[in-house]
Every structure is written in structure tokens, then in C-alpha cells.
Design a protein around this motif. Structure first.
Motif, short mmCIF file in Angstrom:
data_model
loop_
_atom_site.label_atom_id
_atom_site.label_comp_id
_atom_site.label_asym_id
_atom_site.label_seq_id
_atom_site.Cartn_x
_atom_site.Cartn_y
_atom_site.Cartn_z
N ASN A 96 11.37 3.83 -9.70
CA ASN A 96 9.93 4.44 -9.57
C ASN A 96 9.30 3.99 -10.66
N LEU A 97 8.20 2.88 -10.34
CA LEU A 97 7.54 2.29 -11.43
C LEU A 97 6.08 2.31 -10.98
N GLY A 98 5.68 3.20 -10.12
CA GLY A 98 4.55 3.31 -9.63
C GLY A 98 3.37 3.95 -10.49
N MET A 99 2.24 3.63 -10.39
CA MET A 99 1.07 3.94 -11.18
C MET A 99 1.35 3.58 -12.56
N ASN A 100 1.47 2.39 -12.86
CA ASN A 100 1.52 1.84 -14.39
C ASN A 100 0.52 0.54 -14.35
N ARG A 101 0.79 -0.23 -15.06
CA ARG A 101 -0.09 -1.49 -15.36
C ARG A 101 0.75 -2.82 -15.35
N LEU A 102 1.78 -2.60 -14.76
CA LEU A 102 2.56 -4.01 -14.48
C LEU A 102 1.87 -5.14 -13.61
N ASP A 119 9.75 1.38 -5.72
CA ASP A 119 8.38 1.94 -5.64
C ASP A 119 7.45 1.24 -6.68
N LEU A 120 6.46 0.34 -6.42
CA LEU A 120 5.70 -0.70 -7.56
C LEU A 120 4.30 -0.58 -7.15
N SER A 121 4.01 0.42 -6.25
CA SER A 121 2.68 0.90 -5.86
C SER A 121 1.83 1.08 -7.05
N LEU A 145 4.46 -1.64 -2.05
CA LEU A 145 3.79 -2.32 -3.19
C LEU A 145 2.33 -2.30 -2.89
N GLY A 146 2.06 -1.12 -2.22
CA GLY A 146 0.55 -0.60 -2.02
C GLY A 146 -0.31 -0.72 -3.43
N ASP A 147 -1.45 -0.78 -3.14
CA ASP A 147 -2.55 -0.87 -4.50
C ASP A 147 -2.02 -1.66 -5.53
N ASN A 148 -2.01 -3.05 -5.05
CA ASN A 148 -1.77 -3.96 -5.98
C ASN A 148 -2.80 -5.02 -5.86
N PHE A 160 14.56 -9.91 2.55
CA PHE A 160 14.78 -8.46 2.52
C PHE A 160 15.32 -8.06 3.88
N ARG A 161 16.67 -8.47 4.65
CA ARG A 161 16.73 -8.20 5.96
C ARG A 161 17.45 -6.70 6.22
N ASN A 162 17.52 -6.00 4.92
CA ASN A 162 17.84 -4.61 5.25
C ASN A 162 16.69 -3.64 5.07
N LEU A 163 15.62 -4.13 4.94
CA LEU A 163 14.38 -3.39 4.70
C LEU A 163 13.97 -2.35 6.08
N LEU A 164 13.92 -1.06 5.80
CA LEU A 164 13.48 -0.17 6.88
C LEU A 164 12.01 0.08 6.61
N VAL A 165 11.52 0.14 5.51
CA VAL A 165 10.22 0.80 5.08
C VAL A 165 9.71 -0.54 4.36
N LEU A 166 8.41 -1.09 4.57
CA LEU A 166 7.80 -1.95 3.59
C LEU A 166 6.13 -1.47 3.68
N SER A 167 5.67 -1.34 2.45
CA SER A 167 4.16 -0.85 2.36
C SER A 167 3.45 -1.77 1.45
N VAL A 168 2.48 -2.64 2.00
CA VAL A 168 1.70 -3.42 1.26
C VAL A 168 0.20 -3.07 1.45
N ARG A 169 0.20 -1.59 1.62
CA ARG A 169 -1.31 -1.49 2.12
C ARG A 169 -2.29 -1.72 0.79
N ASP A 170 -3.40 -1.52 0.95
CA ASP A 170 -4.57 -1.51 0.10
C ASP A 170 -4.32 -2.62 -1.29
N ASN A 171 -4.07 -3.84 -0.66
CA ASN A 171 -4.23 -5.16 -1.51
C ASN A 171 -5.20 -6.22 -1.11
N ASP A 172 -5.11 -7.40 -1.51
CA ASP A 172 -6.02 -8.42 -1.15
C ASP A 172 -5.55 -9.14 -0.28
#
Length: 276
Positions: A96-102, A119-121, A145-148, A160-172
Motif C-alpha cells: 500500500n503506497l496510497g496517498m503519497n506523491r509518487l 494500492d497506488l491511489s 490507481l484512483g486519484d492519479n 493482468f489476466r488474474n485481476l479481480l478488482v481494478l480501480s482507475v476512478r477520478d483520473n483524467d
């Protein structure tokens, strides 16, 4: 470092702890945490490390000393840099590297072959910040990957053929790659809050829209036909994507110049989302 950390680390080391939580301790430099990342670290058997809600700006190369780590949580710090040595944490399967400045990730990220949850949101990532090696994380089951700052997702997401959950919400995002349709195992997809007008017809291959799946796609400026179907429910959207009529419409719209994307969300708006 603030008082109490040495005592907590010493007691944990003496007890042979395999889990360690240093949450909201005002830590700004992991190298100043006694015993943790020293030359002969007393925590080499550590499997779980939680450092959320601190002020760490750099993940140092010495993190590789914790070679048995399986869970690493650095949510809500000030990270601008992740060291290449993170790739040496071969047993890591939750990060979990969420809520950083990467804004970028090292190529060595691709060495985390056991990683299942990432988690890189709430960062500053964009498509140029993901190295090609990132797409070798084929064990991933949940990717946040939300909020990037993504405008497009690389076609290599199909790896990523094993993905069950993908979040890319709130990007551009202005489009999603047709290749994402090959990730047929996805059961939860969050694409809301972007600049999407269309979805590729290949998305009809995703088994979404049934009661046991989740598809969030609101707050996008969809073309009229998709918006009309969405008003009836996401299952109607998925059925519509599979029709010949939609394939024709999609091809015509993508080959023309009539698509008008709204402007990007302002940086101030993004910052307010990250701090609210």
C-alpha cells in the motif's frame, strides 16, 4: 525520532515479533528508526510492517534487509521516491503506497512477482510513470490507481489476466484500451469520475453487470447512447456494447473528429480530493 519509538522497537525485537505497526508516529526517516534497518537488523523475520500516517519522503534501499516482508503499508506519507531495492522483497504480496506523491515507479517493481494487492491511489502517477516492467506483475488480483493523473492506460494492461478488482476512478482518462477486455476475470471495475465518452466494444467480453459484480461508471460525459443505457442500469450498458449497432457507432465516432473531451480536472480540485 519521537520518544517511544525506540522502546516500541526494542520490545518488539525482544519478543521476536513478526508484525510491527508504527502508525502516526511523526516518522520522517526510516533510517533513524533504531534496530529496524540497521546493518544487522533485528527484524529480518518481520512479515508485516505498517508505517501509515507518517512523513516518510523516501523509501530507502535498506528496506531490502526486511527480506521476509509480505505486507508493507506506507499509506499517507510523503513519498516521492521508491528505491529500486524494493524489487528484492520477493515475498511481498500486499503493498500500500496510497496517498503519497509518487510520479514514477522504478523498473524493479516488476520483480515483485508474488504481489497480489497493490494500492497506488492518491498519487501523481501517469502513463509515462509506469515502466514496462510494471506490466509483468501477473499475479495481481487487485490494483488501485484512483486519484492519479492518467489520461490513457497502456495496452499492456491486458497482461493482468488474474485481476479481480481494478480501480482507475477520478483520473483524467479520455479512453480505455480495447485490450483491457482480455482481463475477463475482473469482477469489480471503477472508472467513474473521468472524461470518458466511449467504451471499446471489447469491454463486452468483461462479465460485468450481473448482481455479483461491480461496475461504477458515473460522473463521465458519456455519449448520448451510453448515457441512455446507463440510466437504465449498468447491465444495459454491457448488453449494448455487444451489439453490432454500437460497434458501428464506435468505429464512426473514433474515426471522426466530433468527440469533444472536457478539460482536465484542476490541480486544486485534485488536491482537495486528496486532502478531504
Amino acid at each position: 525520532q519521537p520518544s517511544g519509538i525506540r522502546k516500541a522497537l526494542t520490545e518488539a525485537a525482544q519478543a521476536g515479533a513478526t508484525g510491527l505497526a508504527l502508525v502516526d508516529r511523526d516518522i520522517d526517516d526510516l533510517l533513524r528508526c533504531p534496530l529496524l534497518l540497521t546493518e544487522r537488523s533485528l527484524f529480518q523475520s518481520l512479515t508485516r510492517l505498517t508505517l501509515s500516517h507518517n512523513r516518510v519522503s523516501v523509501l530507502p534501499k535498506e528496506i531490502a534487509k526486511l527480506e521476509n516482508l509480505q505486507h508493507l503499508n506506507l499509506f499517507n506519507n510523503r513519498l516521492t521516491l521508491v528505491c529500486p531495492e524494493i524489487g528484492q522483497l520477493k515475498k511481498l504480496y500486499q503493498l500500500n503506497l496510497g496517498m503519497n506523491r509518487l510520479a514514477t515507479l522504478p523498473r524493479e517493481f516488476g520483480q515483485l512477482q508474488q504481489l497480489e494487492l497493490l494500492d497506488l491511489s492518491y498519487n501523481n502517477l501517469h502513463e509515462g510513470g509506469l515502466p514496462a516492467e510494471f506490466f509483468s506483475l501477473v499475479a495481481l488480483r487487485a490494483l488501485y490507481l484512483g486519484d492519479n493523473d492518467f489520461e490513457r492506460l497502456p495496452a499492456a494492461f491486458q497482461n493482468f489476466r488474474n485481476l479481480l478488482v481494478l480501480s482507475v476512478r477520478d483520473n483524467d482518462l479520455v479512453e480505455l484500451p480495447p485490450e483491457l477486455g482480455h482481463c475477463s476475470g475482473i469482477r469489480e471495475l471503477h472508472i467513474q469520475g473521468n472524461r470518458l465518452l466511449l467504451l471499446p466494444p471489447e469491454f463486452a467480453q468483461l462479465q460485468l453487470g450481473s448482481p455479483d459484480t461491480v461496475l461504477r461508471m458515473g460522473d463521465n460525459p458519456w455519449v448520448e447512447h451510453i448515457a441512455d443505457q446507463l440510466a437504465l442500469g449498468v447491465s444495459h450498458v454491457m448488453h449494448y456494447l455487444a451489439t453490432d449497432a454500437y460497434r458501428v457507432q464506435y468505429s464512426q465516432l473514433m474515426s471522426g473528429s466530433s468527440l469533444k473531451y472536457p478539460p482536465k480536472a484542476s490541480k486544486a480540485k485534485k488536491i482537495s480530493r486528496k486532502t478531504s
